[in-house]
Design a protein around this motif. Structure first.
Motif, PDB file in Angstrom:
ATOM      1  N   THR A 137      -0.651   5.853  -2.330  1.00  0.00           N
ATOM      2  CA  THR A 137      -1.574   5.587  -3.627  1.00  0.00           C
ATOM      3  C   THR A 137      -3.171   5.900  -3.314  1.00  0.00           C
ATOM      4  N   PHE A 166      -6.518   3.376  -3.410  1.00  0.00           N
ATOM      5  CA  PHE A 166      -6.014   2.105  -3.069  1.00  0.00           C
ATOM      6  C   PHE A 166      -7.474   1.704  -2.194  1.00  0.00           C
ATOM      7  N   MET A 220      -3.139   0.172  10.335  1.00  0.00           N
ATOM      8  CA  MET A 220      -1.576  -0.016   9.770  1.00  0.00           C
ATOM      9  C   MET A 220      -0.694   0.338  10.753  1.00  0.00           C
ATOM     10  N   LEU A 261      -2.326  -5.349  -5.942  1.00  0.00           N
ATOM     11  CA  LEU A 261      -2.193  -4.134  -4.910  1.00  0.00           C
ATOM     12  C   LEU A 261      -0.708  -3.454  -5.109  1.00  0.00           C
ATOM     13  N   ARG A 285       1.463  -3.924  -7.373  1.00  0.00           N
ATOM     14  CA  ARG A 285       1.703  -3.750  -8.939  1.00  0.00           C
ATOM     15  C   ARG A 285       2.950  -4.357  -9.217  1.00  0.00           C
ATOM     16  N   VAL A 345       0.172  -5.111   2.425  1.00  0.00           N
ATOM     17  CA  VAL A 345      -0.928  -4.147   2.131  1.00  0.00           C
ATOM     18  C   VAL A 345      -0.266  -2.734   2.622  1.00  0.00           C
ATOM     19  N   ALA A 356       2.164  -1.695   0.121  1.00  0.00           N
ATOM     20  CA  ALA A 356       1.527  -1.411  -1.091  1.00  0.00           C
ATOM     21  C   ALA A 356       0.982   0.198  -1.201  1.00  0.00           C
ATOM     22  N   PHE A 357       0.411   0.161   0.028  1.00  0.00           N
ATOM     23  CA  PHE A 357      -0.303   1.503   0.014  1.00  0.00           C
ATOM     24  C   PHE A 357       0.624   2.835   0.193  1.00  0.00           C
ATOM     25  N   ARG A 382     -10.617  -6.044  -8.431  1.00  0.00           N
ATOM     26  CA  ARG A 382     -10.503  -4.663  -7.912  1.00  0.00           C
ATOM     27  C   ARG A 382     -11.415  -3.575  -8.488  1.00  0.00           C
TER      28      ARG A 382
END
Lengths: 244, 282
Positions: free
Chosen positions: A61, A64, A74, B36, B38, B157, B160-161, B212
């Motif tokens: 994404t 982000f 990460m 984040l 969705r 996170v 989500a990323f 956001r």
């Protein structure tokens, strides 16, 4: 998909080449332990973070709200779980960022980086977990020439330090620049051999049969060249007993 | 001028505000993860799925049965939705679960005498008649939801990323999804008694969406979302008080808070446009 036999040595890069739907992604998923398989022999590094993945670009994404440094951090999650990053983690992140030459841009928001920088950032994320094997899924797609060169240079450096690479690509030219061996795949294994020998014109034509893929013809080895190298033996035919 | 202080000297107004401020903490944490990852539609599904739980709990035990009923329904549907959407990978499943649970709730409630009044209450909540006991339960549920999200924060996170990257890093996505949906479910239950099932989304989603727009990274977004949720609650309640006392317009407090949050979102849109203009000029 059956009859695939290959290996990746430490410090070696293997190209995984085949048209769309050839089973490249399936193979990567199986290596990552995300798919069940019935391989007779299956050995991959199993420690935390020992396999790193550089995913295809569209899976990320882009708007982000994270910085580059946060993205690379990460990569330490396999080591840390739910805990917050330790000093070890932070220095690992710094090493990975310096490795790809992006330490200066660490505070930059990920989505604001160029395509090539993002790709190197994601590579740094995979490196941050100290992997023994790196899986690169179409790493050169959509990159401009300087970015490609940078990525190739990084891969070469890491190889010199003993990291093994498996790189899926459509790009025959790049496969020849960075990989020692090539696994040609189209539902089944077409060939697994030294890159120079595997990527003959006729084999590539066979693999990409009926697929609209641009191939830079003049960079291909010819069949004659292939025969010269192997003194006329037939490598990688489907009926070849060496390719089970 | 709208009185922003004195109305809250009244115990029922104070309880309403405290309840909303507690919910604001979850709006900043659970809400940001929903944004984040969705999970908005998933959250919508959960609010509807909670409804039959409220109804059945109410029939079984009256008002004290509302929360346990909702909690059971929410947790069952959170797990169910996590597993189903993982299987099929599309949102149809959510829509089907959403409508079937909601219809079930309506059918059950329609068999009761004088159901329209009770229906309104369950859909829109009773912000001004929140009891101390309900406020405590709300706080406990919000704490549990925030804890669930906090413990899985970095993995949420990561997922989500970049879904494939997180799976490659060995993150167990099923448990992560159940944790996220479970946190949303608990938030929905916590908020249902106060603002009603239909307005839960306003508190959960709108402040995080505003944050956001205004922030560039996640940590500030959590703070900004919490502040916006708290501010909207305070202003909304005051406005609703002002309308009903000074102007004699009986404005539903829960919905007034929801509209205030939306108004703050509109301001955030304008502010973010200005910010990006300024950045471009620099």
């Amino acid at each position: 998909m059956t009859g695939v036999t290959f290996e990746v040595q430490a410090g070696e890069a293997v190209a995984l080449i085949g048209p769309n739907g050839a089973g490249k992604s399936t193979l990567l998923q199986a290596l990552l332990g995300q798919l069940k398989h019935t391989a007779k022999r299956f050995e991959v590094p199993t420690g935390a973070g020992q396999i790193g993945l550089l995913p295809q670009r569209q899976s990320v994404t882009e708007d982000f709200p994270v910085t580059l440094q946060q993205v690379v951090t990460m990569g330490r999650i396999p080591h840390r779980g739910i805990l917050w990053p330790s000093r070890d983690d932070r220095s690992g992140v710094q090493r990975a960022l310096e490795e790809v030459g992006l330490w200066n841009l660490r505070k930059r928001r990920f989505g604001e980086l160029s395509g090539g920088q993002r790709q190197r950032g994601l590579l740094a994320r995979a490196l941050a977990s100290d992997p023994k094997l790196m899986l690169l899924d179409e790493p050169f797609n959509g990159l401009d020439a300087p970015s490609r060169e940078q990525l190739i240079a990084i891969v070469r450096r890491l190889k010199a330090r003993g990291v093994g690479f498996l790189i899926t690509t459509h790009d025959i030219d790049l496969a020849r620049q960075v990989t020692e061996r090539t696994l040609l795949l189209n539902q089944k294994q077409i060939d697994f051999d030294e890159t120079e020998c595997a990527l003959t014109l006729e084999q590539v034509q066979r693999v990409f049969d009926h697929h609209a893929v641009e191939i830079d013809g003049h960079t291909l080895a010819t069949a004659e060249h292939h025969n010269e190298m192997h003194h006329g033996d037939v490598h990688g035919r489907p009926e070849d007993p060496e390719a089970p | 001028m709208i009185d922003l202080v004195n109305p809250f000297a009244l115990p029922f107004m104070a309880r309403a505000l405290v309840t909303l401020l507690v919910l604001a903490v979850a709006a900043g944490t659970v809400g940001v993860i929903v944004n984040l990852r969705r999970l908005e539609f998933m959250s919508d599904g959960l609010t509807h799925a909670v409804f039959p739980g409220l109804v059945i709990g109410f029939i079984a035990a009256g008002s004290p049965g509302l929360l346990p009923g909702a909690l059971v329904a929410a947790l069952i549907s959170a797990v169910l939705l996590s597993l189903l959407s993982r299987r099929s990978g599309d949102q149809n499943v959510i829509a089907i679960v959403l409508t079937s649970f909601f219809s079930l709730g309506i059918v059950v409630v329609s068999t009761m005498d004088g159901y329209s009044g009770q229906l309104t209450e369950m859909l829109f909540g009773r912000l001004l008649s929140v009891t101390d006991a309900q406020a405590v339960i709300t706080a406990v549920l919000v704490a549990a939801a925030v804890l669930l999200v906090a413990l899985t924060w970095r993995k949420q996170v990561f997922r989500a990323f970049d879904r494939s990257g997180s799976a490659a890093a060995g993150i167990r996505t099923t448990w992560l999804d159940i944790a996220a949906n479970g946190a949303v479910a608990m938030f929905v239950v916590a908020a249902a008694a106060a603002v009603g099932t239909l307005l839960v989304l306003a508190v959960l989603i709108v402040p995080a969406a505003s944050a956001r727009l205004l922030t560039r990274t996640i940590a500030p977004a959590v703070v900004v979302a919490t502040v916006i949720a708290a501010l909207g609650s305070w202003l909304g309640l005051s406005l609703s008080w002002h309308l009903s006392i000074e102007l004699d317009v009986q404005a539903a407090p829960g919905a007034t808070v929801a509209l205030t949050l939306v108004a703050l979102y509109a301001l955030a849109v304008v502010a973010s446009l200005l910010l990006s203009k300024i950045r471009r000029v620099r």
